[in-house]
Write a protein that holds these residues in place. Structure first.
Motif, short mmCIF file in Angstrom:
data_model
loop_
_atom_site.label_atom_id
_atom_site.label_comp_id
_atom_site.label_asym_id
_atom_site.label_seq_id
_atom_site.Cartn_x
_atom_site.Cartn_y
_atom_site.Cartn_z
N ASP A 165 -5.25 -2.09 -1.36
CA ASP A 165 -5.55 -0.68 -1.56
C ASP A 165 -6.53 -0.22 -0.49
N HIS A 191 1.26 3.94 -3.33
CA HIS A 191 0.83 5.34 -3.19
C HIS A 191 2.02 6.29 -3.19
N LEU A 245 0.83 -1.20 0.00
CA LEU A 245 0.00 0.00 0.00
C LEU A 245 0.87 1.25 0.00
#
Length: 309
Positions: free
Chosen positions: A178, A103, A99
């Motif tokens: 996610d 990002h 994650l």
């Protein structure tokens, strides 16, 4: 704390349940990933070796290519490996790492595109002051700020997820970890966290998109006073940027500007965002740019000459 550690691993549903489709995905996405890494690596090497690609635009392009090389690498190798595994699992720590990485590089990509748009704005709208404004120090600061902003964005997303309690079920309806699928699994009220996610991811995507489109509108208006040749060159460069902006920013706006819900199209939209822009960006920025193509030809001629010796 104890409730959160009730779940030590997550089960990923993957892209497809059909074995035939999974094997097709293995071949297709393995090819895409190799081409993405090689294409972006070629751009980075060409820019750093070439004596002619010294403009700030190419400095930012080398950073963008590095982010594009790393962004799919955060998720695609795991997705490819899972095509041969029936029970697709990922540890809690592995999930949070994935994650954060996705990002971090995805957010940095957006901020680098903003820096590149500023560079084009100064080059076209303030050409006499361009070398003064966009000096080496300013370019370094803009690139550094993009990476720092990407880190801040990503660490906030990760910290929001880490502090949530996950006590089961643990099946993520996606091919990677996610925020929206994880919020769906949390055994706590995630309304406030969902709003923060919208503010952190959705608004960053939307504001960046609006700023970028506005900046290119201003640039296009300023081109009216240029010569036909000047307009052609500027439009070629800006056209590449606009295509990249649409590829990179439209999917995140679809994914993160809405409340914390999961839709059937989410998998394909985020897959497109992870795979296609990093794959296409080397083509977009080289096929329309004679300087980069000439630098690549020189690079290959040098390598061929060394090989003959």
């Amino acid at each position: 704390m104890g409730a959160r550690h009730n779940v030590t691993e997550f089960v990923l549903s993957g892209l497809f349940q059909s074995r035939e489709l999974q094997h097709a995905c293995f071949v297709l996405f393995s090819l895409f990933h190799v081409l993405t890494v090689l294409g972006n690596l070629l751009v980075i090497v060409t820019i750093n070796v070439s004596q002619t690609l010294n403009a700030p635009m190419y400095f930012f392009l080398s950073h963008l290519s590095f982010a594009d090389m790393c962004y799919p690498s955060a998720t695609t190798p795991k997705m490819i490996a899972d095509t041969f595994v029936e029970h697709k699992t990922i540890s809690f720590n592995g999930c949070m790492t994935q994650l954060f990485s996705a990002h971090f590089f995805g957010g940095t990509e957006i901020f680098l595109l903003t820096a590149m748009a500023y560079d084009r704005y100064v080059a076209i709208c303030r050409p006499l002051h361009y070398t003064t404004i966009m000096d080496r120090q300013k370019c370094g600061l803009l690139a550094g700020a993009s990476w720092i902003a990407g880190f801040v964005h990503s660490i906030l997303q990760t910290l929001l997820m880490v502090q949530l309690p996950f006590c089961g079920p643990n099946e993520i309806d996606n091919f990677f970890c996610d925020v929206h699928p994880l919020l769906k699994l949390a055994c706590a009220d995630t309304y406030v966290v969902g709003l923060i996610v919208v503010a952190n991811s959705g608004m960053i995507s939307l504001v960046s998109f609006l700023v970028l489109i506005l900046s290119y509108m201003v640039i296009l208006l300023n081109l009216r006073s240029r010569s036909a040749e000047g307009r052609r060159k500027a439009l070629s460069t800006c056209g590449s940027h606009i295509i990249t902006v649409l590829l990179v920013l439209v999917p995140p706006m679809f994914m993160y500007i809405r409340p914390s819900t999961t839709l059937a199209a989410d998998k394909l939209v985020i897959l497109f965002n992870i795979v296609m822009p990093p794959l296409l960006n080397p083509l977009i920025y080289t096929l329309r740019n004679n300087e980069v193509k000439n630098a690549m030809r020189k690079l290959f001629r040098v390598k061929r000459g060394l090989g003959e010796k």
